[in-house]
Enzyme design. Structure first.
Site, PDB file in Angstrom:
ATOM      1  CD  GLU A  45      -2.308   2.205  -8.775  1.00 18.46           C
ATOM      2  OE1 GLU A  45      -1.202   2.530  -8.622  1.00 18.46           O
ATOM      3  OE2 GLU A  45      -2.868   2.364  -9.785  1.00 18.46           O
ATOM      4  CE  LYS A 113       2.206   2.921 -10.378  1.00 13.44           C
ATOM      5  NZ  LYS A 113       0.870   3.743 -10.032  1.00 13.44           N
ATOM      6  CB  CYS A 149      -1.515   1.201 -12.080  1.00 17.30           C
ATOM      7  SG  CYS A 149      -2.383   2.357 -13.159  1.00 17.30           S
TER       8      CYS A 149
END
Length: 552
Positions: A45, A113, A149
């Site tokens: 990330e 994300k 994540c």
């Protein structure tokens, strides 16, 4: 359809803001993947910018530079495997935490994300916009899902990817260390593997950034949650992972399974890597610290030597008339055991000059804490002068117990650029010294064996700012103090919670008061290695002016 898919997993250490340097690391990993006939080279990330960028990523010129670097990287890596890399992405007036898939000289796909963490050290709700729940991307004829994540900690993103055709999950992470976090990660990833019936690749950053250390520990699970591959913690590493197609779907081929050290070693490694990267990434090559003969400065000296080598560490003893012969001997013994440069700089002459200068103003007043703090501030002045003259970063040595209750002198022993033990309670300092004496690892640059002699660990702690002074004169004994602090600070518990554990209410209230009135000191204190989810700085943001007191 191909029956094998090879992923090059690049667990590497970026530097925040170093777009050219991070891109060069990505190209190196990509070249290694190309040489290994990989189909995809994957980095974690936000790798291209480094992580955690905080508000830097909100600067439009930085966003533009990062996206331009990604486009150039796509051109540089056109002839070979696809490259997956984390990078911010701005479009339509919004800013996303993105995962870019570079292929054939262009950005072929973007994952955005969805779940933005807004706790502990993360403040992404304020910085980024949430991306939509999306589908997988294709590399060749293989469809891959990449929850980014925090998205991997929620079942909805992985479920959507599985339902829309993902054949395995590649989860890029910027997940910093705290004690026992690996178990938390593994539990979440096992849940994703079992829920989706897909292999799960958990790819994490390594390296220090300010107070945080990303500890790597990349691992791969098969659909039943069984561990197929475990990369090392804290080390940069590039590993080839093969997935084979079976009648039941893709399965990860068993690979190496690195040893995961115990919590004492991981804490110590975090402090070493944190200091090493903080110095390396800010340009400092040498460090100095005041070595008092006490346990805190001794462990900081050991950490510094293990991080940057004895030849790069200067220890300074600054004795006064209150400094015992025992402390002088202990400090010298630690310096000799570690092999560091050792200076002896008495403060008596400077203290006399300051005392004489202030005498007309202080005439008729009794000596008190003022005179103690003058000693500490004089030491701080001398150490900062040496830091300036020699270009060596001053390390401060206050443990979490002292930082919590303000048992330190601002502009004195709190002076310094970094504090490796800022999140280590005093009782853990003692045990960490014993651990370091008994253990040595290849990543330590210091000597093996006993480097902190037992008397340093076993003697009663003292600031030695007046005759026969002991820390216990001003504070509860450290086992009691640390247990109370664990409840009030780390658990955000109440006075009543402490009393229920058997502590006297009067003692707890005194500790609570000290915590609150010391906030202004912490606000001005040096950064330090984060070891817990409630470290002082981004994990715990309290007002300096605060009249609340717990009446429970």
């Amino acid at each position: 359809m191909a029956d094998r898919f090879r992923v090059t997993l690049a667990q590497m250490n970026p530097t925040v803001g170093d777009l050219a340097g991070n891109a060069a690391k990505a190209r190196t990993a990509w070249a290694e993947g190309r040489a290994a006939s990989a189909d995809l080279v994957a980095l974690p990330e936000m790798f291209l910018t480094g992580y955690n960028t905080q508000d830097l990523v909100m600067k439009p010129v930085f966003q533009q530079a990062a996206m331009a670097a990604a486009e150039q990287l796509a051109l540089d890596c056109a002839d070979g495997p696809a490259l997956a890399i984390g990078c911010p992405w701005a479009e339509g007036g919004k800013l996303y935490n993105a995962y870019l898939i570079l292929k054939d000289g262009k950005i072929a796909s973007r994952c955005l994300k969805h779940h933005l963490p807004n706790e502990t050290v993360f403040d992404e709700v304020r910085i980024f916009d949430a991306g939509p729940l999306g589908g997988p991307y294709a590399v060749g004829d293989t469809r891959i899902g990449s929850p980014i994540c925090e998205d991997g900690w929620h079942e909805d993103v992985a479920e959507t990817l599985e339902e829309t055709g993902a054949e395995f999950l590649l989860i890029p992470n910027g997940s910093p260390y705290y004690r026992n976090k690996m178990e938390v990660r593994q539990n979440h990833m096992v849940a994703r593997a079992v829920e989706t019936g897909l292999p799960v690749i958990y790819l994490n950053l390594v390296g220090g950034q300010d107070d945080q250390v990303f500890d790597g520990g990349t691992f791969v699970l098969n659909p039943n949650g069984a561990l197929a591959l475990q990369m090392p913690v804290f080390d940069e590493a590039v590993t080839q992972l093969d997935l084979h197609r079976t009648p039941e779907g893709w399965r990860a081929v068993e690979g190496d399974k690195a040893h995961l050290p115990d919590v004492w070693e991981q804490d110590y490694r975090t402090m070493v890597e944190s200091l090493r990267d903080y110095m390396g990434k800010t340009g400092f090559k040498k460090a100095l610290l005041g070595l008092s003969g006490g346990v805190d400065s001794a462990i900081v000296a050991a950490i510094a030597v293990d991080a940057i080598g004895a030849e790069n560490v200067r220890c300074v003893m600054l004795p006064s008339e209150y400094t015992s012969r025992e402390s002088l001997d202990d400090a010298e013994a630690v310096a000799e055991a570690l092999g560091v440069h050792y200076d002896y700089v008495p403060i008596a002459e400077g203290r006399d000059a300051i005392t004489n200068t202030l005498a007309p103003l202080f005439n008729g007043r009794e000596e008190d804490l003022t005179e103690e703090n003058i000693q500490s501030r004089l030491r701080g002045l001398l150490l900062m002068a040496m830091s300036n003259k020699f270009g060596e970063m001053l390390l401060t040595t206050g443990n979490k117990s002292e930082v919590a209750v303000g048992y330190a002198t601002i502009y004195g022993d709190m002076n310094g650029g970094y504090n490796p033990i800022k999140d280590l309670y005093k009782t853990r300092v003692f045990e960490t010294c014993r651990w370091r004496n008994a253990n040595h690892r290849p990543w330590m640059m210091g000597p093996a064996g006993e480097v902190i002699r037992p008397n340093v660990i076993d003697k009663p702690p003292s600031a030695e700012l007046r005759d026969d002074q002991k820390d216990s004169d001003s504070l509860p004994d450290y086992p009691e103090l640390d247990a109370i602090l664990e409840i009030l600070v780390d658990q955000e518990g109440s006075v009543a919670d402490c009393v229920a554990k058997g502590f006297a209410r009067e003692t707890v209230k005194r500790v609570e008061h000290l915590i609150y009135i010391s906030e202004y000191k912490r606000f001005q204190s040096a950064p330090g290695a984060r070891l817990s989810p409630r470290a002082f700085w981004l994990d715990r943001r309290y007002p300096i002016v605060n009249r609340f007191r717990d009446s429970s």
